[in-house]
Design an enzyme around this catalytic site. Structure first.
Site, PDB file in Angstrom:
ATOM      1  N   HIS A 128      35.502  47.593 -29.836  1.00 42.92           N
ATOM      2  CA  HIS A 128      34.558  46.557 -30.263  1.00 42.92           C
ATOM      3  C   HIS A 128      33.664  47.032 -31.409  1.00 42.92           C
ATOM      4  CE1 HIS A 128      35.608  43.906 -26.887  1.00 42.92           C
ATOM      5  NE2 HIS A 128      35.642  45.010 -26.153  1.00 42.92           N
ATOM      6  N   ASN A 185      35.064  38.759 -22.781  1.00 42.06           N
ATOM      7  CA  ASN A 185      36.061  38.590 -23.837  1.00 42.06           C
ATOM      8  C   ASN A 185      36.368  37.112 -24.016  1.00 42.06           C
ATOM      9  OD1 ASN A 185      36.396  41.365 -24.335  1.00 42.06           O
ATOM     10  ND2 ASN A 185      37.988  41.560 -22.781  1.00 42.06           N
ATOM     11  N   TYR A 218      30.126  51.862 -19.554  1.00 41.87           N
ATOM     12  CA  TYR A 218      29.270  51.256 -20.578  1.00 41.87           C
ATOM     13  C   TYR A 218      27.957  52.010 -20.733  1.00 41.87           C
ATOM     14  CZ  TYR A 218      32.197  47.274 -21.677  1.00 41.87           C
ATOM     15  OH  TYR A 218      33.212  46.481 -22.143  1.00 41.87           O
TER      16      TYR A 218
END
Length: 743
Positions: free
Chosen positions: A94, A167, A381
């Protein structure tokens, strides 16, 4: 588009009261400066000393000879050091993104399933930041490559930040986060050559897909038109993983999150996406900035699918499996709110690049399921933000919550907050900053009962990988199936190891024999003769993009190119231009030059019109439609190959084309193939043939700003704008007309 971008980048310090209405923007304004607006600002060093020369390094020199530079030049060293360290590690995935600010509002409380204020309080307006992205490419890659798109939303709620890191596709390639490094390594450039950039058309990716049958469902989505969206504003967003909701009674539900664009879900055709990657690699980010800058704010309906805990085992699939959807016939989507993007960023790096999301960021009333992909993402993350931004990444202005942040965390690189006092631990003698009670809004983890055997395995339902892949394929329309076959044919054509493309054809036999045979022919693999497993024949709602049209026909934010030269018909030009503007479309005038172009009968001393671009500066790929007014300019335009190519390429890309008067001749030259029909010269009849709308002589009263966009409209402007609103004319492709022209 560039001028629109400049006008669209609003400045916080000059906001017209908006900051007071939006707590996140008000907070950001305290950290925002605008040197452009100040006549009194003077250049200083980072430590505040004013600088009188920032162009020449301090040196021992004379008027005749330049001498050695001096290390004592503190300003020079600071300037170079700052430049050397401007870049931070880009995201592993990303990396290529664009973002905007907006708001989230509920129009229906979900208090029956959650006590989260953001999902129950209909009086709130919650600030949000949404970052769109591609997955595989580096920061310098193109926007329009075939890829999954990220759809990450940060809600700045009154109870803390809530991140939905999703997404534009509702499923994923893998079931367990343990496989995430492998799937990304396989998709990234191959390690020996570092190619290809930002695409999956290579051996390693498709080798992985075959060896992981759980990826079968997802790669069909990626090879569908979902992989090449027309705009970020025309994509769905999905939370992908299964989360949980907890209500005031302590009851828990499983939940999936959905964002559905009100503009409809639309895509490019493949040739269009390929060309745009070279012609305008920033197309998607510019498209987003353009729409917001022009006040045509994109919106999404926000929906939830919920299941009671007792329903967890009621389905043939495991609801915690991220490679599966919850079919809407079984679990309807309940739309309860709307998200709107209404403000562009002020600075890309500090906002879009430094914004950091975590799936583990939830607020009271929202929790986690045992989805193994989600469990790993919750670790990953947080860890990746530490690598990119440092331990104090949540203190950066874009990441900071709007509610108070009070804890005993201290120090670390990049610490912004100054905490006075002697206490930095709990418990403490002053009882400073104690933990909150549930009655005070504290987050309380759901007391889930857990039993099992500690081992590495997947349950039986997790081991079924093909039913939903067949469901997706069966639910596609004929054009969508054509595009999936073409996409797989393109991808496997770029694989030069026979074992890769031959095994992938074997995998397609697990879905549908006709799909496998069509791809085998394109890829060069042996043609399979039988289906590996029966196709169950079932379909499901919400899987085909064609089901997500705008509630009513609209051309808002659609980019329309109007082609003119000296001698254009001003009545048709002005009428169509005004009608497009009134409908909130974005008309662009394209001419043979960027200098003034004059209308039919207008002297060279007249006012004329200055085109936005010339024929070579822009191409049809950058627009949703092409219109050509009649006039004597047509004789000249018909002799220009690039103009004919403009129209022919738009025809090949299935776009609406409009022409009046003499311009019908130009359109016929470009796309007069078997099956096409056109209005006759001088005729008032409006002919719509496969989205090519022509009128040999348009009535002046047809050009009005109040539109009635309906199929079969008799007025030119109504018929033409309806054709634009349909996005693409897929019948043109199905009947083979688009393949009859070279573009």
């Amino acid at each position: 588009m560039a001028s629109t971008l400049a006008s669209g980048l609003q400045q916080v310090v000059n906001m017209d009261g908006a900051a007071s209405d939006n707590p996140k923007l008000a907070q950001l304004s305290q950290h925002t400066v605008n040197y452009d607006a100040s006549q009194n600002a003077r250049l200083t060093t980072d430590f505040g000393a004013k600088v009188n020369n920032t162009d020449h390094w301090l040196s021992v020199s004379t008027e005749d000879q330049y001498g050695p530079a001096l290390l004592e030049d503190g300003h020079g060293r600071e300037k170079i050091h700052r430049f050397d360290h401007e870049r931070i590690p880009e995201r592993v995935v990303h990396a290529r993104g664009a973002g905007a600010f907006g708001t989230f509002k509920l129009y229906q409380s979900a208090s029956d399933v959650t006590n989260a204020g953001v999902l129950t309080d209909t009086s709130r307006t919650t600030p949000v930041f949404l970052r769109f992205s591609t997955v595989l490419g580096s920061r310098g890659s193109a926007d329009t490559v075939r890829d999954v798109r990220g759809f990450a939303v940060k809600f700045y709620t009154e109870e803390g930040n809530w991140d939905i890191v999703g997404n534009d596709i509702p499923v994923f390639f893998i079931q367990d986060a343990m496989k995430f490094p492998d799937v990304i390594h396989s998709g990234k450039p191959e390690p020996d050559t570092e190619v290809p950039q930002a695409q999956t058309a290579h051996n390693n990716f498709w080798d992985f897909q075959f060896l992981h049958s759980e990826a079968t469902h997802m790669f069909l989505w990626a090879m569908s038109d979902r992989g090449i969206p027309r705009s970020y504003r025309m994509m769905q967003g999905f939370g992908v993983n299964t989360y949980t909701l907890q209500n005031a009674k302590g009851e828990r539900h499983f939940v999936k999150f959905h964002f559905t664009p009100t503009l409809g879900v639309h895509s490019f055709v493949w040739d269009e996406a390929l060309k745009l990657a070279g012609q305008d690699p920033d197309f998607h980010r510019k498209d987003l900035y353009e729409a917001i800058g022009n006040g045509v704010y994109p919106t999404w309906k926000f929906g939830i699918q919920t299941l009671k805990e007792s329903q967890q085992d009621d389905f043939e699939f495991d609801i915690l499996d991220a490679t599966k959807v919850w079919p809407e016939e079984l679990v309807p989507v309940r739309y309860i709110g709307e998200l709107e993007l209404n403000r562009n960023v002020d600075e890309y790096f500090t906002q879009t690049e430094q914004v950091a999301f975590c799936t583990s960021h939830v607020v009271p009333g929202i929790g986690f399921s045992d989805d193994p992909l989600l469990q790993g993402r919750n670790f990953s993350y947080f860890d990746t933000q530490l690598s990119r931004l440092g331990i104090n990444w949540q203190e950066l202005p874009i990441n900071r919550p709007v509610c108070p942040v009070m804890n005993q965390n201290r120090d670390g690189q990049g610490r912004h907050k100054i905490t006075a006092g002697a206490i930095n631990y709990w418990p403490n003698r002053k009882e400073a900053v104690p933990p909150a009670k549930p009655s005070e809004g504290a987050y309380v983890d759901y007391p889930q009962k857990v039993a099992g055997i500690k081992q590495r395995l997947k349950s039986k339902k997790f081991r079924e990988h093909f039913n939903q892949a067949q469901l997706f394929w069966n639910s596609q329309t004929p054009p969508e199936k054509m595009h999936i076959i073409a996409a797989l044919g393109f991808e496997l054509d770029h694989c030069d190891d026979p074992i890769v493309y031959e095994r992938m054809v074997e995998r397609l036999c697990d879905i549908d024999i006709e799909l496998a045979q069509a791809v085998a022919e394109k890829a060069g693999a042996p043609t399979p003769q039988k289906q590996a497993r029966p196709n169950h024949g079932k379909k499901a709602a919400g899987l085909s993009m064609t089901e997500f049209n705008a509630p009513k026909p609209t051309i808002a934010s659609r980019r329309v190119a109007i082609l003119i030269g000296d001698g254009y018909d001003p009545v048709a030009f002005n009428g169509v231009y005004a009608a497009l503007k009134a409908a909130k479309a974005f008309p662009f005038v394209i001419g043979p030059k960027r200098q003034t172009v004059f209308a039919e009968g207008e002297s060279k001393s007249g006012k004329g019109i200055q085109p936005d671009h010339h024929f070579e500066g822009m191409r049809s790929t950058m627009f949703d439609s092409v219109f050509i007014p009649g006039g004597s300019h047509i004789e000249t335009l018909c002799k220009q190959g690039r103009v004919v190519h403009w129209v022919r390429e738009a025809f090949g890309h299935l776009k609406a084309i409009g022409a009046t008067g003499e311009a019908v001749k130009l359109v016929k030259i470009a796309c007069d193939v078997e099956g096409m029909q056109f209005s006759s010269q001088g005729s008032h009849e409006v002919v719509d043939s496969y989205g090519v709308v022509t009128a040999g002589q348009a009535k002046p009263e047809s050009f009005r700003e109040t539109l009635n966009m309906v199929k079969g409209a008799k007025d030119f402007i109504d018929a033409y704008t309806f054709a634009i609103s349909q996005h693409k004319n897929f019948d043109r492709e199905l009947d083979g007309l688009s393949s009859m022209v070279a573009y």
